[in-house]
Scaffold this active site. Structure first.
Site, mmCIF file in Angstrom:
data_model
loop_
_atom_site.group_PDB
_atom_site.id
_atom_site.type_symbol
_atom_site.label_atom_id
_atom_site.label_comp_id
_atom_site.label_asym_id
_atom_site.label_seq_id
_atom_site.Cartn_x
_atom_site.Cartn_y
_atom_site.Cartn_z
ATOM 1 N N GLY A 86 21.479 27.334 -15.748
ATOM 2 C CA GLY A 86 22.656 28.082 -15.322
ATOM 3 C C GLY A 86 22.295 29.320 -14.528
ATOM 4 O O GLY A 86 23.011 30.329 -14.563
ATOM 5 N N ASN A 88 22.546 29.928 -11.482
ATOM 6 C CA ASN A 88 23.292 30.092 -10.237
ATOM 7 C C ASN A 88 24.424 31.112 -10.350
ATOM 8 O O ASN A 88 25.060 31.441 -9.350
ATOM 9 C CB ASN A 88 23.883 28.762 -9.775
ATOM 10 C CG ASN A 88 24.809 28.155 -10.806
ATOM 11 O OD1 ASN A 88 24.342 27.510 -11.746
ATOM 12 N ND2 ASN A 88 26.114 28.363 -10.685
ATOM 13 N N GLY A 95 26.360 34.544 -13.022
ATOM 14 C CA GLY A 95 26.433 35.363 -14.214
ATOM 15 C C GLY A 95 25.098 35.901 -14.685
ATOM 16 O O GLY A 95 24.231 36.280 -13.902
ATOM 17 N N ILE A 96 24.933 35.941 -16.010
ATOM 18 C CA ILE A 96 23.699 36.451 -16.609
ATOM 19 C C ILE A 96 22.493 35.679 -16.094
ATOM 20 O O ILE A 96 21.443 36.249 -15.801
ATOM 21 C CB ILE A 96 23.767 36.335 -18.151
ATOM 22 C CG1 ILE A 96 24.955 37.127 -18.716
ATOM 23 C CG2 ILE A 96 22.461 36.797 -18.779
ATOM 24 C CD1 ILE A 96 24.884 38.609 -18.508
ATOM 25 N N GLY A 97 22.642 34.358 -15.982
ATOM 26 C CA GLY A 97 21.529 33.531 -15.521
ATOM 27 C C GLY A 97 21.073 33.900 -14.130
ATOM 28 O O GLY A 97 19.866 33.940 -13.851
ATOM 29 N N SER A 128 25.235 35.130 -27.987
ATOM 30 C CA SER A 128 26.428 35.892 -27.627
ATOM 31 C C SER A 128 26.835 36.787 -28.781
ATOM 32 O O SER A 128 26.669 36.434 -29.962
ATOM 33 C CB SER A 128 27.588 34.949 -27.287
ATOM 34 O OG SER A 128 28.800 35.657 -27.146
ATOM 35 N N TYR A 174 33.840 28.097 -28.993
ATOM 36 C CA TYR A 174 32.809 28.705 -28.147
ATOM 37 C C TYR A 174 31.868 29.573 -28.981
ATOM 38 O O TYR A 174 30.641 29.453 -28.887
ATOM 39 C CB TYR A 174 33.441 29.547 -27.045
ATOM 40 C CG TYR A 174 32.418 30.375 -26.289
ATOM 41 C CD1 TYR A 174 31.575 29.773 -25.357
ATOM 42 C CD2 TYR A 174 32.268 31.737 -26.539
ATOM 43 C CE1 TYR A 174 30.610 30.513 -24.684
ATOM 44 C CE2 TYR A 174 31.314 32.477 -25.874
ATOM 45 C CZ TYR A 174 30.487 31.864 -24.954
ATOM 46 O OH TYR A 174 29.523 32.598 -24.296
#
Length: 316
Positions: A27, A29, A31-33, A156, A181
Site C-alpha cells: 500500500g 502508493n 497515505g502512511i505507506g 492502528s 475495521y
C-alpha cells in the site's frame, strides 16, 4: 555499535543510510505507506511499492523520484484480497533478499453492506489481516536471507478499544464497519507480536515489530500531487486538530524507525510520543489484549486454516 551511536537521538529528518538494502511497503502508493516509502527512499535503499493499482503506483513512484534525487523505487503488483496471487507476487520480487516488509496496506469501510474478497472472506479482515498473514509466509525465505530481516506491521490506535471475537472473526453475525475495521487492525497487531514469539522460538534472525501512526489526517498532510492534495480551505479547517493529531507524513515516522533503527527489538510497539497520537516516534508499552498468547495462538491457527498456508511459515 559505538557508545556515541547508541546515545545519538533519533532524527526523523536525518535517517541513517540503508544502501544495498531492500524494502517492500504494501500500500505504498498512498497515505502512511506513501510517506514511509518516500522517507525510506532517502536512505539509498531499494524501495518496492506493493499496490494493486498500477496507475496510482506510477504516480507515487514519480512523486518520490521528483523529491528524492536518485531514488531507487519500483512497483510490485500486489492484491492482498486475492490470496492465491500472493506467492506469485513474492516470487516476482526477483530479489536475493528482503531486509524489511512494511505491512501497511489496508481497507477501511464506513458503511454497510458487508463486502467480501475474491476468496470469500470479509473484505477488511481478509485484506488487512489474512492477506498480510499469507504474504509473510511467502516472503519468509527472502526475509531469512537478509542479515537482520524485519516484518513491520502497521496497526492502528483504533485497535486499543477493540477485542477479537474468536468465534466470529469475519463479522458474519454482527457486521459494524468501524468495529470490524478496528478488529482487523487488532488482528494484525496480535499477529505481529505472535510472529515475533515464534521467530524467537526457532532462533530466527528476523524481527517482528509493530508500529502505529497515531492520529494522522489528510488535512494536516503536506500535498504530494497527484498522490494527495488538499485545498487551502481544508488545511485551514484542519489546523485546530494539530494540537492533538498530525499529518500522514509524521504518521509514518514510527513505521520508518521500526524499519531502520538498529536499537529496535522484536516484539516492540512504536508510536507517536504525545499521547500516542502525535509527535516523534517512541517505544510504547504493549497493551495486554494485544499480547495475549492464548488469543494469538487461536488467531494464528485460524489464519493458517483460512489462508491454506503452513502455520510454521518456514523462517530460519
Amino acid at each position: 555499535m559505538s557508545s556515541a551511536s547508541r546515545s545519538r537521538p533519533w532524527d526523523v529528518r536525518r535517517l541513517p543510510s540503508a544502501e544495498e538494502r531492500n524494502f517492500l511497503v504494501t500500500g505504498g502508493n498512498a497515505g502512511i505507506g506513501y510517506f514511509a516509502a518516500e522517507q525510506l527512499a532517502t536512505t539509498g535503499a531499494l524501495v518496492v511499492i506493493g499496490s494493486r493499482n498500477p496507475a496510482k503506483a506510477d504516480a507515487a513512484l514519480a512523486s518520490i523520484r521528483s523529491r528524492v534525487p536518485g531514488a531507487r523505487v519500483r512497483h510490485l503488483y500486489l492484491d492482498l484480497a486475492d490470496l492465491p496471487s500472493l506467492k506469485t507476487a513474492a516470487d516476482s520480487l526477483d530479489l536475493g533478499r528482503l531486509d524489511a516488509v512494511v505491512h501497511n496496506a489496508g481497507v477501511a469501510l464506513d458503511d454497510p453492506p458487508r463486502r467480501r474478497t475474491k476468496d470469500g472472506h470479509e473484505l477488511m479482515f481478509g485484506t488487512n489481516h489474512l492477506g498480510h498473514y499469507a504474504l509473510t509466509r511467502w516472503l519468509a525465505p527472502l526475509l531469512s536471507a537478509a542479515p537482520a530481516g524485519r516484518v513491520v506491521t502497521v496497526g492502528s490506535f483504533a485497535a486499543r478499544s477493540e477485542r477479537l471475537d474468536l468465534d466470529d472473526l469475519q463479522s458474519t453475525r454482527d457486521y459494524r464497519p468501524k468495529r470490524t475495521y478496528g478488529r482487523s487492525k487488532l488482528a494484525q497487531m496480535c499477529f505481529g507480536f505472535e510472529l515475533d514469539r515464534r521467530l524467537r522460538a526457532v532462533g530466527s534472525t528476523v524481527l517482528s515489530v509493530v508500529a502505529h501512526p497515531g492520529g494522522a489526517l489528510d488535512s494536516l498532510t503536506p500535498p504530494r500531487p497527484p498522490v494527495s492534495t488538499t485545498t487551502p480551505g481544508e488545511r485551514l479547517r484542519g489546523l485546530p486538530a494539530a494540537l492533538m493529531v498530525q499529518g500522514k507524513d509524521a504518521g509514518a515516522w514510527p513505521v520508518v524507525r521500526a524499519v531502520l533503527d538498529s536499537e529496535v527489538q522484536g516484539g516492540q510497539l512504536w508510536g507517536p510520543r504525545v499521547f500516542g497520537l502525535r509527535g516523534r516516534p517512541r517505544r510504547e508499552p504493549v497493551p495486554a489484549h494485544m499480547a495475549d498468547p492464548a488469543v494469538a495462538a487461536q488467531l494464528w491457527a485460524a489464519g493458517a486454516e483460512l489462508t491454506g498456508t503452513d502455520p510454521q511459515f518456514g523462517f530460519r
